[in-house]
Design a protein around this motif. Structure first.
Motif, PDB file in Angstrom:
ATOM      1  N   SER A  23      -5.249   0.867 -11.911  1.00 26.03           N
ATOM      2  CA  SER A  23      -5.003  -0.542 -11.651  1.00 26.03           C
ATOM      3  C   SER A  23      -4.325  -0.699 -10.299  1.00 26.03           C
ATOM      4  N   CYS A  24      -4.653  -1.775  -9.616  1.00 23.38           N
ATOM      5  CA  CYS A  24      -4.027  -2.137  -8.351  1.00 23.38           C
ATOM      6  C   CYS A  24      -3.519  -3.561  -8.491  1.00 23.38           C
ATOM      7  N   GLU A  25      -2.221  -3.702  -8.661  1.00 23.19           N
ATOM      8  CA  GLU A  25      -1.607  -5.021  -8.770  1.00 23.19           C
ATOM      9  C   GLU A  25      -1.200  -5.494  -7.382  1.00 23.19           C
ATOM     10  N   THR A  26      -1.590  -6.721  -7.060  1.00 21.86           N
ATOM     11  CA  THR A  26      -1.376  -7.240  -5.715  1.00 21.86           C
ATOM     12  C   THR A  26      -0.496  -8.479  -5.741  1.00 21.86           C
ATOM     13  N   SER A  27       0.129  -8.754  -4.597  1.00 20.08           N
ATOM     14  CA  SER A  27       0.938  -9.948  -4.439  1.00 20.08           C
ATOM     15  C   SER A  27       1.057 -10.270  -2.957  1.00 20.08           C
ATOM     16  N   GLY A  28       1.451 -11.504  -2.663  1.00 18.41           N
ATOM     17  CA  GLY A  28       1.679 -11.914  -1.293  1.00 18.41           C
ATOM     18  C   GLY A  28       0.469 -12.471  -0.579  1.00 18.41           C
ATOM     19  N   PHE A  29      -0.651 -12.598  -1.261  1.00 21.14           N
ATOM     20  CA  PHE A  29      -1.857 -13.170  -0.667  1.00 21.14           C
ATOM     21  C   PHE A  29      -2.787 -13.630  -1.776  1.00 21.14           C
ATOM     22  N   LEU A  40       0.597  -3.984  -2.619  1.00 19.08           N
ATOM     23  CA  LEU A  40      -0.387  -3.424  -3.522  1.00 19.08           C
ATOM     24  C   LEU A  40       0.259  -2.235  -4.213  1.00 19.08           C
ATOM     25  N   VAL A  41       0.179  -2.204  -5.527  1.00 15.49           N
ATOM     26  CA  VAL A  41       0.839  -1.170  -6.312  1.00 15.49           C
ATOM     27  C   VAL A  41      -0.159  -0.568  -7.276  1.00 15.49           C
ATOM     28  N   GLU A  42      -0.440   0.723  -7.104  1.00 14.86           N
ATOM     29  CA  GLU A  42      -1.380   1.428  -7.964  1.00 14.86           C
ATOM     30  C   GLU A  42      -0.668   1.999  -9.187  1.00 14.86           C
ATOM     31  N   SER A  43      -1.412   2.111 -10.270  1.00 13.33           N
ATOM     32  CA  SER A  43      -0.914   2.771 -11.459  1.00 13.33           C
ATOM     33  C   SER A  43      -2.099   3.318 -12.244  1.00 13.33           C
ATOM     34  N   GLY A  44      -1.819   4.160 -13.218  1.00 12.52           N
ATOM     35  CA  GLY A  44      -2.841   4.662 -14.110  1.00 12.52           C
ATOM     36  C   GLY A  44      -3.277   6.091 -13.872  1.00 12.52           C
ATOM     37  N   GLY A  45      -2.768   6.719 -12.831  1.00 15.27           N
ATOM     38  CA  GLY A  45      -3.121   8.103 -12.584  1.00 15.27           C
ATOM     39  C   GLY A  45      -2.474   9.043 -13.585  1.00 15.27           C
ATOM     40  N   GLY A  46      -2.895  10.294 -13.529  1.00 15.07           N
ATOM     41  CA  GLY A  46      -2.350  11.290 -14.428  1.00 15.07           C
ATOM     42  C   GLY A  46      -3.204  12.529 -14.454  1.00 15.07           C
ATOM     43  N   ASN A  79     -22.914  -1.107   2.401  1.00 13.23           N
ATOM     44  CA  ASN A  79     -23.169   0.326   2.271  1.00 13.23           C
ATOM     45  C   ASN A  79     -21.981   1.241   2.512  1.00 13.23           C
ATOM     46  N   HIS A  80     -20.843   0.709   2.943  1.00  9.24           N
ATOM     47  CA  HIS A  80     -19.683   1.566   3.145  1.00  9.24           C
ATOM     48  C   HIS A  80     -18.396   0.764   3.087  1.00  9.24           C
ATOM     49  N   CYS A  81     -17.296   1.464   2.900  1.00  9.02           N
ATOM     50  CA  CYS A  81     -15.961   0.897   2.887  1.00  9.02           C
ATOM     51  C   CYS A  81     -15.220   1.488   4.080  1.00  9.02           C
ATOM     52  N   PRO A  82     -15.200   0.791   5.206  1.00  6.47           N
ATOM     53  CA  PRO A  82     -14.660   1.379   6.432  1.00  6.47           C
ATOM     54  C   PRO A  82     -13.130   1.434   6.418  1.00  6.47           C
ATOM     55  N   ARG A  83     -12.622   2.635   6.330  1.00  6.77           N
ATOM     56  CA  ARG A  83     -11.188   2.850   6.170  1.00  6.77           C
ATOM     57  C   ARG A  83     -10.350   2.141   7.225  1.00  6.77           C
ATOM     58  N   ASN A  84     -10.787   2.171   8.467  1.00  9.41           N
ATOM     59  CA  ASN A  84      -9.996   1.616   9.554  1.00  9.41           C
ATOM     60  C   ASN A  84      -9.925   0.099   9.539  1.00  9.41           C
ATOM     61  N   GLU A  85     -10.732  -0.542   8.712  1.00  9.47           N
ATOM     62  CA  GLU A  85     -10.693  -1.988   8.594  1.00  9.47           C
ATOM     63  C   GLU A  85      -9.723  -2.466   7.519  1.00  9.47           C
ATOM     64  N   TYR A  86      -9.087  -1.555   6.827  1.00 11.37           N
ATOM     65  CA  TYR A  86      -8.128  -1.892   5.778  1.00 11.37           C
ATOM     66  C   TYR A  86      -6.714  -1.725   6.318  1.00 11.37           C
ATOM     67  N   GLY A  87      -5.941  -2.808   6.282  1.00 10.98           N
ATOM     68  CA  GLY A  87      -4.651  -2.808   6.943  1.00 10.98           C
ATOM     69  C   GLY A  87      -3.435  -2.761   6.047  1.00 10.98           C
ATOM     70  N   TYR A  88      -3.614  -2.944   4.747  1.00  6.89           N
ATOM     71  CA  TYR A  88      -2.507  -2.926   3.807  1.00  6.89           C
ATOM     72  C   TYR A  88      -2.827  -1.955   2.696  1.00  6.89           C
ATOM     73  N   TRP A  89      -1.874  -1.073   2.419  1.00 13.18           N
ATOM     74  CA  TRP A  89      -2.094   0.037   1.506  1.00 13.18           C
ATOM     75  C   TRP A  89      -1.002   0.127   0.462  1.00 13.18           C
ATOM     76  N   GLY A  90      -1.379   0.551  -0.735  1.00 20.81           N
ATOM     77  CA  GLY A  90      -0.406   0.875  -1.754  1.00 20.81           C
ATOM     78  C   GLY A  90       0.192   2.243  -1.523  1.00 20.81           C
ATOM     79  N   GLN A  91       1.078   2.628  -2.426  1.00 15.42           N
ATOM     80  CA  GLN A  91       1.783   3.903  -2.287  1.00 15.42           C
ATOM     81  C   GLN A  91       0.984   5.083  -2.824  1.00 15.42           C
ATOM     82  N   GLY A  92      -0.052   4.814  -3.594  1.00 13.94           N
ATOM     83  CA  GLY A  92      -0.899   5.849  -4.143  1.00 13.94           C
ATOM     84  C   GLY A  92      -0.493   6.273  -5.539  1.00 13.94           C
ATOM     85  N   THR A  93      -1.471   6.763  -6.286  1.00 13.63           N
ATOM     86  CA  THR A  93      -1.232   7.324  -7.606  1.00 13.63           C
ATOM     87  C   THR A  93      -2.019   8.625  -7.731  1.00 13.63           C
TER      88      THR A  93
END
Length: 128
Positions: free
Chosen positions: A21-27, A4-10, A108-122
């Motif tokens: 944007s979050c561009e994904t691959s591999g799934f 997962l690769v984030e872009s668009g920050g600034g 009602n929520h996005c539980p952080r601990n249930e997410y196992g793959y992360w981008g590098q951040g922007t």
């Protein structure tokens, strides 16, 4: 393999807009809930928004409700976060992440601990 690769920050002024944007691959993107999270210096990483595999369900943190919109284009393997009326407190590193398990949704929520793959951040900085 999973990426997962984030872009668009600034840097943007208060009241301005950005689209991340979050561009994904591999799934197969359509099978997975994707979330956006952010982390300000000295603070815990918090859920901003998440969207289920087909895009029919979304959650938003109260702090961004009415200002941010999450969307996805599975054909382009991309998830977006449109951020409007930005405030200084929106400043932080924004990450997209994939649920560890396919075909599930948490109300009602996005539980952080249930997410196992992360981008590098922007980096998003809202300042005058």
């Amino acid at each position: 393999q999973v990426q997962l690769v984030e872009s668009g920050g600034g840097l943007v002024q208060p009241g301005g807009s950005l689209r991340l944007s979050c561009e994904t691959s591999g799934f197969t993107l359509a099978y997975y809930t994707i979330g956006w999270f952010r982390q300000a210096p000295g603070k815990e990483r918090e859920g901003v928004s998440c969207i289920n595999g087909r895009g029919g369900f979304t959650n938003y943190a109260d702090s961004v409700k009415g200002r941010f919109t999450i969307s996805r284009d599975n054909a382009k393997n991309t998830v977006y976060l449109q951020m409007n009326d930005l405030k200084p407190e929106d400043t932080g590193v924004y990450y997209c992440a994939r649920d560890r398990v396919q075909l599930r949704w948490f109300q009602n929520h996005c539980p952080r601990n249930e997410y196992g793959y992360w981008g590098q951040g922007t980096q998003v900085t809202v300042s005058s």
